[in-house]
Design a protein around this motif. Structure first.
Motif, PDB file in Angstrom:
ATOM      1  N   PHE A   1       1.113  -1.149   0.059  1.00 33.69           N
ATOM      2  CA  PHE A   1       0.104   0.011  -0.010  1.00 33.69           C
ATOM      3  C   PHE A   1       0.813   1.240  -0.210  1.00 33.69           C
ATOM      4  CE2 PHE A   1      -2.947  -3.061   1.410  1.00 33.69           C
ATOM      5  CZ  PHE A   1      -3.920  -3.013   0.816  1.00 33.69           C
ATOM      6  N   ASN A   2       1.794   1.394   0.543  1.00 33.62           N
ATOM      7  CA  ASN A   2       2.872   2.288   0.809  1.00 33.62           C
ATOM      8  C   ASN A   2       3.635   2.576  -0.781  1.00 33.62           C
ATOM      9  OD1 ASN A   2       2.479   2.759   3.338  1.00 33.62           O
ATOM     10  ND2 ASN A   2       4.257   1.681   4.216  1.00 33.62           N
ATOM     11  N   THR A   3       3.822   1.666  -1.263  1.00 36.40           N
ATOM     12  CA  THR A   3       4.389   1.654  -2.550  1.00 36.40           C
ATOM     13  C   THR A   3       3.314   2.264  -3.769  1.00 36.40           C
ATOM     14  OG1 THR A   3       5.738  -0.166  -2.258  1.00 36.40           O
ATOM     15  CG2 THR A   3       5.696   0.483  -4.710  1.00 36.40           C
ATOM     16  N   VAL A   4       2.110   1.842  -3.719  1.00 35.43           N
ATOM     17  CA  VAL A   4       1.228   2.283  -4.917  1.00 35.43           C
ATOM     18  C   VAL A   4       0.476   3.548  -4.220  1.00 35.43           C
ATOM     19  CG1 VAL A   4       0.629  -0.087  -5.408  1.00 35.43           C
ATOM     20  CG2 VAL A   4      -0.712   0.791  -3.993  1.00 35.43           C
ATOM     21  N   SER A   5       0.436   3.772  -3.130  1.00 31.53           N
ATOM     22  CA  SER A   5      -0.543   5.128  -2.654  1.00 31.53           C
ATOM     23  C   SER A   5       0.509   6.239  -2.594  1.00 31.53           C
ATOM     24  CB  SER A   5      -1.084   4.875  -1.350  1.00 31.53           C
ATOM     25  OG  SER A   5      -0.241   4.579  -0.248  1.00 31.53           O
ATOM     26  N   ALA A   6       1.935   6.009  -2.498  1.00 29.44           N
ATOM     27  CA  ALA A   6       2.921   7.270  -2.213  1.00 29.44           C
ATOM     28  C   ALA A   6       2.577   8.068  -3.496  1.00 29.44           C
ATOM     29  CB  ALA A   6       4.117   6.819  -1.858  1.00 29.44           C
ATOM     30  N   PRO A   7       2.881   7.494  -4.729  1.00 28.67           N
ATOM     31  CA  PRO A   7       2.957   8.590  -5.952  1.00 28.67           C
ATOM     32  C   PRO A   7       1.552   9.104  -6.157  1.00 28.67           C
ATOM     33  CG  PRO A   7       3.133   6.377  -6.575  1.00 28.67           C
ATOM     34  CD  PRO A   7       3.146   6.154  -5.062  1.00 28.67           C
ATOM     35  N   LEU A   8       0.549   8.402  -5.934  1.00 30.74           N
ATOM     36  CA  LEU A   8      -0.885   9.213  -5.966  1.00 30.74           C
ATOM     37  C   LEU A   8      -1.223  10.100  -5.175  1.00 30.74           C
ATOM     38  CD1 LEU A   8      -2.826   5.789  -7.263  1.00 30.74           C
ATOM     39  CD2 LEU A   8      -2.369   7.602  -8.690  1.00 30.74           C
TER      40      LEU A   8
END
Lengths: 160, 667
Positions: B392-399
């Protein structure tokens, strides 16, 4: 010199032995890096919390296993994860591994975001009235008649 | 009395169904008597749900442990405050809370004078939801069920007691506000569906439900905030958000609800995005049902879940039904919702809202996808994987960063058409400042990309908002001659809707700063020390003065460590991390964290374990900028109340539709 080599090797071995024995005792108290713990799920008692967040007996047992593999057997983070997966199954890892089918998990959100962006672009292409923006840019805003400008000032003052 | 409570639930089911029928007949036959009867049924249903609720509360307060629910969640020693909170501590009680709120919301809708034409439809939809909850409570999880083996007249002396982790103020208010949020979205959903059923394509339903939507959203925000605070202070793991499926379940509708709050502005101003808005509110409400399903189904492993059982299947069926019914209506009425091409430029506020929605919904999808991926993996590969924080940290950070950037950009772009000159004028100094902040932080040793980007974007967004408010104040001062403070206050108050939004954005940016600092630069240390020794972490040295035991109440004992905090050798504070043992759950001690909080960072110490010789193991964390997460959260709530307060300044602005279209409409 050739004769001295086995002696040197033996001496080196003798020197290393105590340190190995000492290391074997010490690894049990060594802290596990947070980034390693936060990639593992505490599965032994079914609490299923991330290991770094869990302090129960099962978590301590799992930490013991990780310490043994890291500090006694010299495994790195990825090797520890591979070992834990082979023993407890993939659900012991806090995230799907980036391999095989599980790549779908990682790339789908970004594919969806890009797809959404394309849809937004196509939507704008369809909805933006052709020529209107250009016309506005070329001509700039229409000049306000001085009478209207005065009226606008008055109304603004009243409103404010 | 338990039988009365149960009977009220069964009656509630039948009267809900009657109410739906009365409204349908009333509308079809244009018969005011049936419509009035439908209203009466709505009120009766609310009274019946209240009867059940008050009877359950009476049992909880009086301690009738022959009632299974009371037995499972309370005990003699439980304080009155938590006895009351036991209402929503378990499965049946929390569903009764949902029903109680839903039925009274239905009464408010049914008796609303604003929307007489829409009311019967919206009330019917809400009654249909109520009927489902009455059914579930009456036939699947009866809150008035007796303990197994109970015979009339038998007295059960004491209960099993409430889980110690739930005996925390955060855990009392977190579920309540989350439910207020969940149920609140039912009202805009019902009106959205009503607009489709009645073939009214205007934005009346949006105007009517704006307050409902914002109230639901702010309650869900508070629910998430208090859930995070509870996790931080109670669970003792140094964090506040674990990306657990149940946490995600309340975060996803918050994201789609946020998207809805923004996109409805485009419909209000431009009569566009009608399909999207109806679809968004439908998805948001269905997601609240999905969240409730997740907690109760047992399909996903969660530390927050209630035990499984058949309830999950019924919830899934209901959720799927509501989803498909909404989708069918949207598809069937798509022509009604069609819109004219009326964006005047690629660069405008309305197009920026599309981007905002893309990111919010994209983020919601990413979290949803991660939450359900274990089920997908199990179905396709036969292997159940865990999807947790690393994913979740990987996918949510850029968004997430993209979202915060838009938060700085969107409010300052003009409706209809913005020019490059406007953009440069509005954003050049904040952009230069953001780059300078990133360079300064880099120079100071911060090398993590997301931390640099997070702080730079945070600065950019705060700067754009503050500059906008300053510009407005200056213009107002010039026009009215008021002093700067007076001009500032009047500027804010005269358009509370807009400036409340700015305050909300400021709160969110402060939350971003708190999240970035605590995620990127948290320190942790675990050490076993004896009395008289110290534990060092970062610039802190914490001396362990004593380990002792004390009695807190008749059913609670605490083992605590007396510790002194020094920073760079200077005395800072005394802290007392504890483990609290409840007589009802001796194997489940509650952690009380030793916390020393400053604007710069939190020092967070947990007493993990100890031995007979007086050695104790401590886990210590230094979480930078943590306090800003909470401060930002409360600023968000303040901004919402500021924007929502009735009266001048809370209304939407005028429409920006093309003049030729207005002329056509007039003709």
């Amino acid at each position: 010199m050739k004769k001295a080599l086995p002696v040197l090797a033996l001496a080196l071995l003798l020197l290393l032995l105590p340190s190995r024995a000492w290391a074997a005792e010490d690894w049990q108290n060594k802290p596990i890096p947070l980034d390693v713990e936060s990639g593992v799920i505490c599965v032994l008692d079914g609490c299923n919390m991330v290991l770094s967040s869990c302090d129960d007996a099962a978590a301590q047992k799992m930490r013991g296993i990780i310490r043994e593999k890291m500090y006694k057997d010299g495994m790195n983070k990825q090797q520890v994860y591979a070992y834990l997966s082979s023993v407890y199954g993939e659900s012991v890892l806090a995230a799907p591994p980036k391999k095989g089918f599980d790549w779908v998990a990682w790339i789908t959100p970004f594919v969806a975001a890009v797809g959404g962006a394309v849809l937004v672009y196509l939507g704008l292409e369809k909805w933006v009235i052709p020529g209107r923006a250009k016309e506005g840019e070329e001509n700039g805003p229409a000049p306000i008649d001085s009478v209207y400008a005065e009226k606008l000032d008055e109304e603004l003052k009243r409103y404010l | 009395m338990a039988e009365v409570g149960y009977l009220a639930l069964v009656l509630g089911l039948f009267i809900s169904l009657y109410g739906i029928a009365a409204f349908v007949i009333g509308v079809a036959k244009k018969n005011p008597a049936f419509l009035a009867s439908g209203k009466g049924a709505s009120l009766a249903v609310a009274v019946l749900s209240s009867v059940s609720t008050f009877i359950l509360l009476y049992f909880l307060m009086s301690g009738d442990y022959s009632i299974n629910y009371v037995y499972e969640y309370t005990s003699k020693d439980l304080p009155v405050f938590y006895r009351f909170a036991a209402w929503w501590a378990g499965n049946a009680g929390s569903l009764l809370l949902w029903l109680f709120l839903l039925t009274w919301y239905t009464v408010i809708v049914a008796f609303s004078r604003k929307t007489k034409q829409l009311t019967p439809y919206a009330s019917s939809i809400l009654l249909f939801n109520s009927a489902f909850f009455f059914f579930v409570l009456a036939f699947l999880v009866n809150p008035f069920e007796r303990v197994p083996g109970w015979t009339p007249g038998a007295v059960v002396p004491d209960g099993a007691g409430m889980n110690p982790m739930l005996q925390n103020p955060g855990m009392v208010f977190h579920p309540l506000t989350t439910y207020l949020g969940y149920v609140g979205f039912a009202v805009p959903f019902a009106y959205g569906m009503t607009a489709l059923l009645t073939k009214t394509a205007d934005d009346d339903w949006i105007k009517v439900t704006r307050r409902w939507t914002i109230m639901a959203w702010v309650f869900l925000s508070l629910g998430n905030l208090w859930g995070a605070q509870w996790a931080y202070t109670e669970l003792g793991w140094g964090g506040y958000w674990g990306w657990d499926p149940v946490e995600n379940a309340s975060f996803i509708p918050w994201l789609t609800g946020s998207a809805f709050l923004h996109s409805v502005m485009v419909q209000e101003r431009k009569d566009m995005l009608k399909v999207w808005n109806v679809a968004l509110i439908a998805i948001t409400y269905v997601l609240t049902l999905f969240g409730t399903f997740l907690v109760r189904s047992g399909v996903l492993t969660s530390v927050h879940a209630f035990s499984g059982g058949p309830l999950g299947r019924y919830f899934l069926a209901f959720t799927v039904f509501m989803l498909f019914a909404s989708l069918f209506l949207i598809v069937d009425r798509r022509k009604l919702l069609s819109q004219a091409r009326s964006f005047e430029s690629f660069l405008s506020k309305e197009s920026s809202f599309l981007l905002n929605n893309l990111v919010l919904v994209g983020l919601a999808f990413a979290v949803f996808w991660g939450t359900i991926y274990p089920l997908i993996s199990e179905a396709i590969r036969g292997v159940k994987v865990t999807v947790g924080a690393p994913f979740f940290n990987t996918v949510s950070a850029p968004l997430g960063l993209a979202l915060f950037l838009l938060m700085g950009v969107c409010p300052l772009i003009a409706w209809r058409k913005a020019t490059l000159k406007n953009l440069v004028q509005n954003f050049q100094w904040p952009a230069v400042g953001a780059v300078a902040v990133a360079a300064l932080l880099f120079f100071l040793g911060i090398r993590k990309f997301y931390a640099l980007a997070g702080f730079a974007i945070g600065f950019f967004t705060i700067a754009t908002i503050l500059m906008e408010i300053f510009r407005g104040t200056r213009v107002r001062r010039r026009l009215t001659g008021e002093s700067y403070p007076v001009a500032f206050i009047r500027l804010m108050v005269r358009n509370r809707r807009r400036h409340g939004g700015y305050i909300i954005h400021l709160g969110l940016v402060l939350m971003l700063i708190g999240i970035t600092g605590s995620q990127a630069y948290s320190l942790d240390a675990t050490k076993t020390i004896k009395v008289g020794d110290s534990l060092s972490i970062g610039q802190y040295s914490i001396s362990f003065n004593n380990l002792a035991e004390k009695k807190l109440t008749t059913d609670k004992d605490a083992v605590y460590a007396d510790m002194t905090v020094f920073k760079n050798g200077a005395y800072m504070a005394q802290i007392e991390p504890q483990k609290v043992f409840y007589s009802t759950a001796p194997d489940q001690p509650e952690s009380v964290v030793g916390l020393y909080s400053t604007p710069k960072e939190d020092l967070y110490v947990v007493l993990a374990s100890w031995d007979q010789e007086g050695n104790a193991t401590f886990k210590a964390f230094v979480n930078p900028l943590m306090i800003w997460l909470w401060i930002g959260g409360y600023i968000l709530v303040f901004g919402t109340i500021f924007a929502l307060w009735p009266g001048r300044g809370s209304q939407a602005g005028s429409k920006y539709v093309r003049s030729e279209r207005l002329t056509q409409e007039a003709v």
